[in-house]
Write an enzyme that holds these catalytic residues in place. Structure first.
Site, mmCIF file in Angstrom:
data_model
loop_
_atom_site.group_PDB
_atom_site.id
_atom_site.type_symbol
_atom_site.label_atom_id
_atom_site.label_comp_id
_atom_site.label_asym_id
_atom_site.label_seq_id
_atom_site.Cartn_x
_atom_site.Cartn_y
_atom_site.Cartn_z
ATOM 1 N N TRP A 180 58.409 53.651 75.922
ATOM 2 C CA TRP A 180 58.164 53.343 74.513
ATOM 3 C C TRP A 180 58.684 51.967 74.140
ATOM 4 O O TRP A 180 58.073 51.270 73.333
ATOM 5 C CB TRP A 180 58.760 54.423 73.600
ATOM 6 C CG TRP A 180 58.079 55.744 73.758
ATOM 7 C CD1 TRP A 180 58.618 56.895 74.265
ATOM 8 C CD2 TRP A 180 56.709 56.062 73.425
ATOM 9 N NE1 TRP A 180 57.674 57.890 74.270
ATOM 10 C CE2 TRP A 180 56.506 57.413 73.763
ATOM 11 C CE3 TRP A 180 55.647 55.337 72.887
ATOM 12 C CZ2 TRP A 180 55.276 58.059 73.576
ATOM 13 C CZ3 TRP A 180 54.428 55.973 72.698
ATOM 14 C CH2 TRP A 180 54.253 57.319 73.040
ATOM 15 N N ASP B 182 64.093 52.244 67.171
ATOM 16 C CA ASP B 182 63.130 53.340 67.257
ATOM 17 C C ASP B 182 63.932 54.598 67.571
ATOM 18 O O ASP B 182 64.454 54.753 68.673
ATOM 19 C CB ASP B 182 62.118 53.044 68.373
ATOM 20 C CG ASP B 182 61.147 54.201 68.608
ATOM 21 O OD1 ASP B 182 61.256 55.229 67.916
ATOM 22 O OD2 ASP B 182 60.277 54.064 69.496
ATOM 23 N N LYS C 14 59.086 64.824 66.589
ATOM 24 C CA LYS C 14 60.069 65.337 67.542
ATOM 25 C C LYS C 14 61.194 66.073 66.825
ATOM 26 O O LYS C 14 61.414 67.236 67.066
ATOM 27 C CB LYS C 14 60.625 64.205 68.404
ATOM 28 C CG LYS C 14 59.686 63.861 69.552
ATOM 29 C CD LYS C 14 59.157 62.473 69.514
ATOM 30 C CE LYS C 14 58.061 62.284 70.555
ATOM 31 N NZ LYS C 14 57.610 60.907 70.593
HETATM 32 C C1 LIG Z 1 56.930 59.805 70.777
HETATM 33 C C2 LIG Z 1 57.552 58.479 70.667
HETATM 34 C C3 LIG Z 1 56.855 57.381 70.137
HETATM 35 C C4 LIG Z 1 55.407 57.457 69.708
HETATM 36 O O1 LIG Z 1 55.278 58.097 68.507
HETATM 37 P P1 LIG Z 1 53.853 58.172 67.756
HETATM 38 O O2 LIG Z 1 54.250 58.796 66.460
HETATM 39 O O3 LIG Z 1 52.966 59.012 68.599
HETATM 40 O O4 LIG Z 1 53.341 56.803 67.602
HETATM 41 C C5 LIG Z 1 57.524 56.183 70.023
HETATM 42 N N1 LIG Z 1 58.803 56.051 70.411
HETATM 43 C C6 LIG Z 1 59.496 57.075 70.943
HETATM 44 C C7 LIG Z 1 60.917 56.885 71.363
HETATM 45 C C8 LIG Z 1 58.898 58.325 71.082
HETATM 46 O O5 LIG Z 1 59.576 59.346 71.612
#
Ligand SMILES: *Cc1c(COP(=O)(O)O)cnc(C)c1O
Length: 364
Positions: free
Chosen positions: A103, A176, A200
């Site tokens: 990511w 993030d 998540k």
């Molecule tokens: C799942 C995830 C993403 C992507 O998220 P989306 O909402 O599908 O764009 C980005 N960063 C991390 C750390 C993730 O676990």
């Protein structure tokens, strides 16, 4: 049969939250309509979004120096919105990124469309098996921001030490936190921007939570379209256009659930107990192995291997038969991944530990 869903995302939500949503699905607050059917400008949804923001502010202890925004497009859209809004367009403008997983690499790719990206640290060469020690990073002067991915969902690593204000010397820290937001107590004041796709730890997909320091909202160049500007969301209470109302409503229920549990500190204790139970099982056996450096182990995504891919396939099949689903590792890395976000009860982890011990006995 009780099902324990270990999916990495969209992931299990608290049972109490699912049941509450079900109970008011067709009739919300006595309106005779569901949340899905109500105007985002009406009094019922207004109370939902206000309460949700208030819950987030309370749980994470967010000061008035920050805006709390709900933005569509998930975390992936934030990969682009962050550089679009706050990366300097001046000659020599750049931002620093720590490359700690799939990511972060995707975030870097988007940032490169808007300016120079300097990689401050990377564990790519060793398949992202660790988070490079923050204390050794050398930040350059003049960086628009430093971007980190606090939990690496695919590799199963997590920061346990963050850059301090002293390390940062005024550079905004952008994080993030998609896969570990509200899983442990953090100090929001250490960050310029925190963003997280909700699916998540917070609720359904379709919305990202963005917490942004107010001074950073004013940096956006004129040329950026309304829907991609943080100030648009800040000025309109995230209602410039129709927001993802159901996702925000669910986020409200999840934050209510965290409050009822006693807050993030209480959840953090449970998360420590859950992850330790799994790592202890892995470490005590010569059958299971962790590909991750011990100091970088994630408390959210516990990644492990068995002696062969055949045994991993058998493990997944038998686990599913016992109601333990979603354990397959990310397709890019294989193996097993147990995602144990806030909503996973300790009982689910205990069931998995029992199964792991039993499976090892029968197959080694
Ligand atoms: C799942 C995830 C993403 C992507 O998220 P989306 O909402 O599908 O764009 C980005 N960063 C991390 C750390 C993730 O676990």
């Amino acid at each position: 049969m009780a099902v324990y869903n270990f999916s990495a995302g969209p992931a299990a939500l608290p049972t109490e939250v699912m049941e509450k949503a079900q109970a008011e699905f067709c009739d919300f607050m006595g309106t005779g309509s569901g949340v899905l059917e109500l105007s985002h400008r009406g009094p019922q949804f207004s109370s939902v979004i206000e309460k949700t923001e208030a819950n987030i502010r309370e749980l994470m202890n967010i000061s008035d120096d920050y805006e709390v925004l709900f933005i569509q497009g998930g975390a992936s859209m934030q990969f682009a919105m962050v550089p679009m809004n706050i990366m300097s367009r001046e000659e020599g403008g750049f931002a620093e990124y720590a490359d700690t997983g799939m990511w972060s690499a995707k975030a870097m790719k988007e940032a490169k469309l808007f300016g120079d990206v300097k990689v401050i640290a990377s564990s790519k060469e060793t398949n992202y098996d660790n988070v490079p020690p923050v204390r050794r990073w050398k930040l350059s002067e003049g960086s628009s921001y430093l971007h980190i991915t606090t939990n690496n969902t695919v590799a199963g690593t997590q920061y346990h030490v963050l850059p301090t204000a002293e390390d940062l010397k005024g550079t905004p820290l952008v994080a993030d936190m998609s896969s570990d937001i509200m899983s442990s107590v953090i100090n929001v004041n250490d960050f310029g921007i925190i963003y997280a796709g909700a699916q998540k730890n917070l609720g359904p997909s379709g919305v990202a939570l963005v917490i942004i320091r107010k001074d950073l909202i004013e940096k956006t160049p004129e040329s950026i379209p309304s829907m991609l500007r943080y100030d648009t969301y800040a000025k309109s209470g995230s209602m410039f256009n129709t927001p993802p109302t159901f996702a925000i409503y669910m986020l409200g229920l999840v934050t209510e659930w965290i409050k009822e549990k006693g807050g993030i500190a209480v959840i953090e204790e449970i998360n420590i107990a859950k992850s330790e139970a799994l790592y202890e099982t892995i470490d005590a056996s010569s059958f299971y192995s962790s590909p991750v450096h011990p100091g970088s182990r994630s408390r959210m995504n516990i990644v492990f291997r068995l002696p062969s891919e055949e045994l991993e396939a058998k493990f997944l099949k038998e686990a599913a038969e016992l109601g333990m689903t979603g354990l397959k590792g990310h397709r890019a890395v294989g193996g097993i991944r147990a995602s144990i976000y806030n909503a996973m009860p300790l009982a689910g982890v205990e069931a998995l530990v029992d199964f792991m011990n039993e499976f090892e006995k029968n197959n080694s």
